[in-house]
Design a protein around this motif. Structure first.
Motif, PDB file in Angstrom:
ATOM      1  N   THR A   1     -10.471   7.192   3.511  1.00  0.00           N
ATOM      2  CA  THR A   1     -10.368   7.695   2.142  1.00  0.00           C
ATOM      3  C   THR A   1     -10.869   6.741   1.065  1.00  0.00           C
ATOM      4  O   THR A   1     -11.310   7.184   0.014  1.00  0.00           O
ATOM      5  CB  THR A   1      -8.917   8.098   1.831  1.00  0.00           C
ATOM      6  OG1 THR A   1      -8.053   6.985   2.082  1.00  0.00           O
ATOM      7  CG2 THR A   1      -8.493   9.277   2.684  1.00  0.00           C
ATOM      8  N   LYS A   2     -10.807   5.434   1.329  1.00  0.00           N
ATOM      9  CA  LYS A   2     -11.245   4.457   0.329  1.00  0.00           C
ATOM     10  C   LYS A   2     -12.555   3.775   0.704  1.00  0.00           C
ATOM     11  O   LYS A   2     -13.150   3.071  -0.101  1.00  0.00           O
ATOM     12  CB  LYS A   2     -10.155   3.406   0.108  1.00  0.00           C
ATOM     13  CG  LYS A   2      -8.883   3.982  -0.495  1.00  0.00           C
ATOM     14  CD  LYS A   2      -7.832   2.902  -0.674  1.00  0.00           C
ATOM     15  CE  LYS A   2      -6.596   3.441  -1.314  1.00  0.00           C
ATOM     16  NZ  LYS A   2      -6.647   3.490  -2.761  1.00  0.00           N
TER      17      LYS A   2
ATOM     18  N   GLY B   1      -4.521  -0.896  -0.015  1.00  0.00           N
ATOM     19  CA  GLY B   1      -5.331  -0.785  -1.221  1.00  0.00           C
ATOM     20  C   GLY B   1      -6.472  -1.794  -1.337  1.00  0.00           C
ATOM     21  O   GLY B   1      -7.153  -1.818  -2.334  1.00  0.00           O
ATOM     22  N   TRP B   2      -6.663  -2.621  -0.343  1.00  0.00           N
ATOM     23  CA  TRP B   2      -7.711  -3.629  -0.445  1.00  0.00           C
ATOM     24  C   TRP B   2      -8.709  -3.505   0.659  1.00  0.00           C
ATOM     25  O   TRP B   2      -8.572  -2.803   1.596  1.00  0.00           O
ATOM     26  CB  TRP B   2      -7.121  -5.041  -0.488  1.00  0.00           C
ATOM     27  CG  TRP B   2      -6.365  -5.429   0.724  1.00  0.00           C
ATOM     28  CD1 TRP B   2      -6.848  -6.126   1.789  1.00  0.00           C
ATOM     29  CD2 TRP B   2      -5.003  -5.139   1.043  1.00  0.00           C
ATOM     30  NE1 TRP B   2      -5.875  -6.289   2.739  1.00  0.00           N
ATOM     31  CE2 TRP B   2      -4.733  -5.685   2.314  1.00  0.00           C
ATOM     32  CE3 TRP B   2      -3.985  -4.460   0.406  1.00  0.00           C
ATOM     33  CZ2 TRP B   2      -3.486  -5.584   2.928  1.00  0.00           C
ATOM     34  CZ3 TRP B   2      -2.759  -4.361   1.027  1.00  0.00           C
ATOM     35  CH2 TRP B   2      -2.520  -4.925   2.266  1.00  0.00           C
TER      36      TRP B   2
ATOM     37  N   ASP C   1      -2.556   9.754   2.786  1.00  0.00           N
ATOM     38  CA  ASP C   1      -4.018   9.741   2.674  1.00  0.00           C
ATOM     39  C   ASP C   1      -4.655   8.365   2.623  1.00  0.00           C
ATOM     40  O   ASP C   1      -5.864   8.254   2.431  1.00  0.00           O
ATOM     41  CB  ASP C   1      -4.479  10.607   1.500  1.00  0.00           C
ATOM     42  CG  ASP C   1      -4.004  10.114   0.155  1.00  0.00           C
ATOM     43  OD1 ASP C   1      -3.249   9.118   0.087  1.00  0.00           O
ATOM     44  OD2 ASP C   1      -4.392  10.736  -0.852  1.00  0.00           O
ATOM     45  N   TYR C   2      -3.878   7.303   2.785  1.00  0.00           N
ATOM     46  CA  TYR C   2      -4.455   5.965   2.898  1.00  0.00           C
ATOM     47  C   TYR C   2      -3.398   5.035   3.482  1.00  0.00           C
ATOM     48  O   TYR C   2      -2.244   5.439   3.645  1.00  0.00           O
ATOM     49  CB  TYR C   2      -4.958   5.441   1.546  1.00  0.00           C
ATOM     50  CG  TYR C   2      -3.880   5.003   0.579  1.00  0.00           C
ATOM     51  CD1 TYR C   2      -3.631   3.629   0.387  1.00  0.00           C
ATOM     52  CD2 TYR C   2      -3.121   5.913  -0.138  1.00  0.00           C
ATOM     53  CE1 TYR C   2      -2.643   3.214  -0.500  1.00  0.00           C
ATOM     54  CE2 TYR C   2      -2.145   5.502  -1.023  1.00  0.00           C
ATOM     55  CZ  TYR C   2      -1.906   4.152  -1.196  1.00  0.00           C
ATOM     56  OH  TYR C   2      -0.932   3.730  -2.060  1.00  0.00           O
TER      57      TYR C   2
ATOM     58  N   GLY D   1       0.827  -1.199   0.000  1.00  0.00           N
ATOM     59  CA  GLY D   1       0.000   0.000   0.000  1.00  0.00           C
ATOM     60  C   GLY D   1       0.862   1.250   0.000  1.00  0.00           C
ATOM     61  O   GLY D   1       1.888   1.307  -0.676  1.00  0.00           O
TER      62      GLY D   1
ATOM     63  N   SER E   1      -7.311   3.595   5.330  1.00  0.00           N
ATOM     64  CA  SER E   1      -8.087   3.429   4.103  1.00  0.00           C
ATOM     65  C   SER E   1      -9.588   3.443   4.330  1.00  0.00           C
ATOM     66  O   SER E   1     -10.352   3.737   3.414  1.00  0.00           O
ATOM     67  CB  SER E   1      -7.665   2.144   3.396  1.00  0.00           C
ATOM     68  OG  SER E   1      -6.341   2.287   2.919  1.00  0.00           O
ATOM     69  N   CYS E   2     -10.028   3.163   5.546  1.00  0.00           N
ATOM     70  CA  CYS E   2     -11.465   3.242   5.827  1.00  0.00           C
ATOM     71  C   CYS E   2     -11.978   4.663   5.634  1.00  0.00           C
ATOM     72  O   CYS E   2     -13.135   4.859   5.254  1.00  0.00           O
ATOM     73  CB  CYS E   2     -11.784   2.734   7.239  1.00  0.00           C
ATOM     74  SG  CYS E   2     -10.830   3.509   8.555  1.00  0.00           S
TER      75      CYS E   2
ATOM     76  N   PRO F   1     -16.564   5.749   1.561  1.00  0.00           N
ATOM     77  CA  PRO F   1     -15.528   6.695   1.967  1.00  0.00           C
ATOM     78  C   PRO F   1     -16.125   7.855   2.759  1.00  0.00           C
ATOM     79  O   PRO F   1     -17.282   8.240   2.554  1.00  0.00           O
ATOM     80  CB  PRO F   1     -14.950   7.197   0.646  1.00  0.00           C
ATOM     81  CG  PRO F   1     -15.423   6.261  -0.399  1.00  0.00           C
ATOM     82  CD  PRO F   1     -16.698   5.659   0.113  1.00  0.00           C
TER      83      PRO F   1
ATOM     84  N   THR G   1     -12.962   1.310   2.821  1.00  0.00           N
ATOM     85  CA  THR G   1     -12.852  -0.096   3.189  1.00  0.00           C
ATOM     86  C   THR G   1     -13.071  -0.250   4.692  1.00  0.00           C
ATOM     87  O   THR G   1     -12.662   0.616   5.447  1.00  0.00           O
ATOM     88  CB  THR G   1     -11.458  -0.657   2.834  1.00  0.00           C
ATOM     89  OG1 THR G   1     -10.473   0.155   3.442  1.00  0.00           O
ATOM     90  CG2 THR G   1     -11.243  -0.690   1.344  1.00  0.00           C
TER      91      THR G   1
END
Length: 112
Positions: free
Chosen positions: A76-77, A111-112, A107-108, A29, A73-74, A84, A79
């Motif tokens: 910005t993405k 990636g998954w 910012d994260y 990531g 990531s929770c 988001p 997840t």
């Protein structure tokens, strides 16, 4: 790197942060290009919507020794819930503008 992670308070109940920890441990990531060792100094939430406590929480991580703040990531993405944070950009900008000079803001995390 001495890392502090800010996560979404809403996903705290469904995600223990395992993927964040795996990404920093395995250097995937956002951590894929980090050559130095990564030491996690803290893991906290944004404080809940709309993230007004993120600056204070990031500053507390810096006070604990963090030279890098990563938004999980929770935020910005979205997840793992697929949603988001609608306040992510504002939170990140507020943290960037209010932590000590030289503190990197990511910012994260993964990636998954």
């Amino acid at each position: 790197m001495k890392l502090g992670i800010v996560r979404c308070a809403q996903t705290e109940e469904v995600c223990p942060g395992s993927k964040d920890f795996q990404a920093l441990r395995e250097k995937t990531g956002v951590f894929a290009k980090v050559d130095d060792a990564i030491e996690l100094v803290g893991f906290t939430t944004c404080g809940g919507c709309p993230g007004k406590k993120a600056v204070f929480r990031a500053k507390s991580l810096v006070a604990a020794g963090a030279d890098t703040i990563a938004f999980a990531s929770c935020i910005t993405k979205g997840t793992p819930i697929g949603y988001p944070c609608p306040f992510a950009k504002r939170m990140i900008a507020a943290v960037e503008g209010n932590v000590e000079e030289g503190v990197e803001v990511l910012d994260y995390t993964h990636g998954w």
